[in-house]
Each structure stands twice: as C-alpha cells, then as structure tokens.
Design an enzyme around this catalytic site. Structure first.
Site: not given
Ligand code: AKB
Length: 310
Positions: A9, A32, A137, A141
C-alpha cells in the site's frame, strides 16, 4: 524479525525499505495479497483475514514485531463495507490473537482521522475526544485502537497506535482514500493537465508528508514502554489546507496549472472529519515533531514527480 502487513500500500511501500535501512534487510518481511517490488526484501503472500496464514508466518519466521498496515481505506470501504469489515475488523483481531498466542513483543497499528465524526470538534482536536465515525473504515479503525488498548491491559501485549491525517507521498499513488486528491493533484500539475477535484474548494483537512509519517511510526515503535500513557490513538499532524489553498500554492510554481471542482461522495466523508489536530500527547510522550512544512512538501513533491514522469 519484523513483519509488515499491507506492504504494497501507500505507506507499506515506503515503510518496508525504511525499516530495512534501519534494522537490516534480513530482519524485515513484507507481506500483502499482491506483491510490489520490495527491492530484495523478503516478501510473503498473506491475507490478514485468514488466521491460519498469519499463525504460519509468525511461527515460521519467528516474528518479534508486527507493523499492521493492511486495511481497506475510507472511500473503497464505502463502496464495499463488507470487505472493509472483513479485512479491517477480522484482520486486526487475527493479528492481535496471533501476536498474543506467539508472544510477539510489539504490534504497531496506524489509525486515522477517519475515527472522528460529525460530533467531533473541528479544530485543534485532542487525541481523547468524541469518536463517532460514520464510515465503515472509521468504525473498524476506532475498534482497532480500542482492541489494541484492551489487549495491552488484559493480556500485556504491547500494542501502540497513532492516527494519521492524509499522507502526501510520491512513490506509490493512493487510490482508496478520501485524502488522495492531495497526491493526485501533483501528477496533473506536473503534466500541465487540468485537475478535476472531488472535494469542495474550501474542504480543509489535516495532512503530513511521508518522511514525517514514517519517522513518527518508527519513533512510536521505539518509544520507551514506560513513557507511553495514552499508548493507543495518538494524533499526529503537520499542517492543514483546503484544495483551493493547495491549488494556489502549486500554481505559484506552475502558473499554467488549472483546476475545476466536482464534489463526489468523498466530500461527504471529508465533511465529517476534523480540520486540524492537536498532537501534543505524541510530542510530550515520545517526542513527535515534523521536518516538512507545506512549502517544503510541495517543492519536494514537484521535484520528485517531475523526475518520475521524465
Ligand atoms: C483515507 O483518506 O481514507 C486515508 C485516511 C485519512 O486514513 N488517507
């Protein structure tokens, strides 16, 4: 022996040679699901959503530390939330469980400004604040940060995490995030092509340059265990700008460069994130600081991308 997941990545591509330079090529293993050139550093295929594969790798190579970078970023995660859950949630759980079982010494996990949400204050956001993300996301996280702290307190596993803002870099182009425009724009500028920006002109976001991002992650990794109070979820940042501010600064250097704005779903994601961060916990506890201000970043990006594109 250090294992890096997600080594192909945007960050992994640069972290792997950085670690190899610091700790020796033979002490780093890149992993990966797809391979990129690792410059002679050992690469293994590893899907973090498969616990058996992780166990086999950790055992076979006697892994002492894991930099767990594998993850589906914000924009791709909104297109395929099930995939983001599988890779980010199951992947992090698998890594932590394998690390606990095989007595891995340290696990470092980059987190993100994606953990914040619309209720978070907009400016100078401290590390401990309201974290109610609205993307898959962000949900996965913030869970990773909390799991990291849980594994430390419950099982004594040394897990550390910091929250990156958007990362600007020229080696591997990011393709799955919301902050990617701040990389893409340079390629268009250097080619003297008009750039169509998917964020609103006044959408301010915190950002930093890759060399500072790599140093921060490795400084956190090396930090004295007893000095870490927060341990998981340190904000780190270098500067804040809007697309129109970045455009103006690039245009000072490339006067014929043009831009137009056409917001898409990524602007809605960015609208839920803070504009600026307070990184004082990182500075106080493990000496976080930056070398690249915005002007130095822009000059360096233009130089390297011009060289790359010939
Ligand atoms: C995204 O834009 O998803 C990443 C981040 C800010 O974690 N670059």
């Amino acid at each position: 022996m250090i294992l890096v997941t997600g080594s192909s990545g945007q960050i992994g591509t640069e972290l792997v040679p950085y670690l190899a330079e610091k700790y020796g090529k033979k002490n780093v293993i890149a992993s990966d699901i797809v391979q990129r050139d690792t410059g002679g550093i050992k690469f293994i295929t590893l899907d973090v959503s498969n616990r058996d594969e992780i166990d086999r790798a950790v055992e076979k190579y006697s892994i002492d530390a894991i930099f767990h970078l594998a993850g589906i970023l914000s924009a791709k995660g909104e297109k395929d939330p099930a995939l983001a859950y599988k890779v980010n949630m199951n992947g992090t759980y698998n890594i932590l469980e394998a690390a606990k079982q095989h007595r891995v010494e340290k696990v470092v996990i980059p987190s993100t400004i994606g953990v914040f949400g619309p209720e978070t204050p907009k400016n100078k956001v401290p590390s401990i604040t309201i974290t109610r993300p609205r993307t898959m996301y962000g949900v996965t996280k913030i869970a990773a940060e909390l799991l990291g702290q849980y594994y430390y307190e419950k099982f004594g596993l040394d897990v550390r995490s910091l929250r990156y803002p958007g990362i600007i870099s020229y080696k591997a182009e990011p393709t799955a995030g919301t902050t990617d425009y701040a990389v893409e724009i340079f390629y268009y500028a250097v080619k003297r092509e008009k750039y169509k920006c998917y964020l609103a002109p006044n959408r301010a976001l915190p950002m930093m340059y890759m060399p500072d991002a790599l140093k921060a992650l490795v400084d956190l990794y090396e930090a004295d265990r007893d000095k870490l109070v927060l341990r998981n979820g340190y904000n780190v940042t270098a500067y804040t700008f809007t697309p129109s501010e970045l455009y103006s600064k690039i245009k000072e250097r490339i006067p014929e460069f043009e831009i137009e704005y056409k917001e898409d779903f990524r602007d809605k994601i960015a609208a839920t994130w803070p504009e600026s961060l307070d990184s004082s916990e990182a500075s106080n506890e493990w000496g976080f600081s930056i070398e690249y201000d915005l002007d130095r970043t822009i000059d360096d990006m233009i130089d390297h991308i011009s060289e790359k594109l010939g």
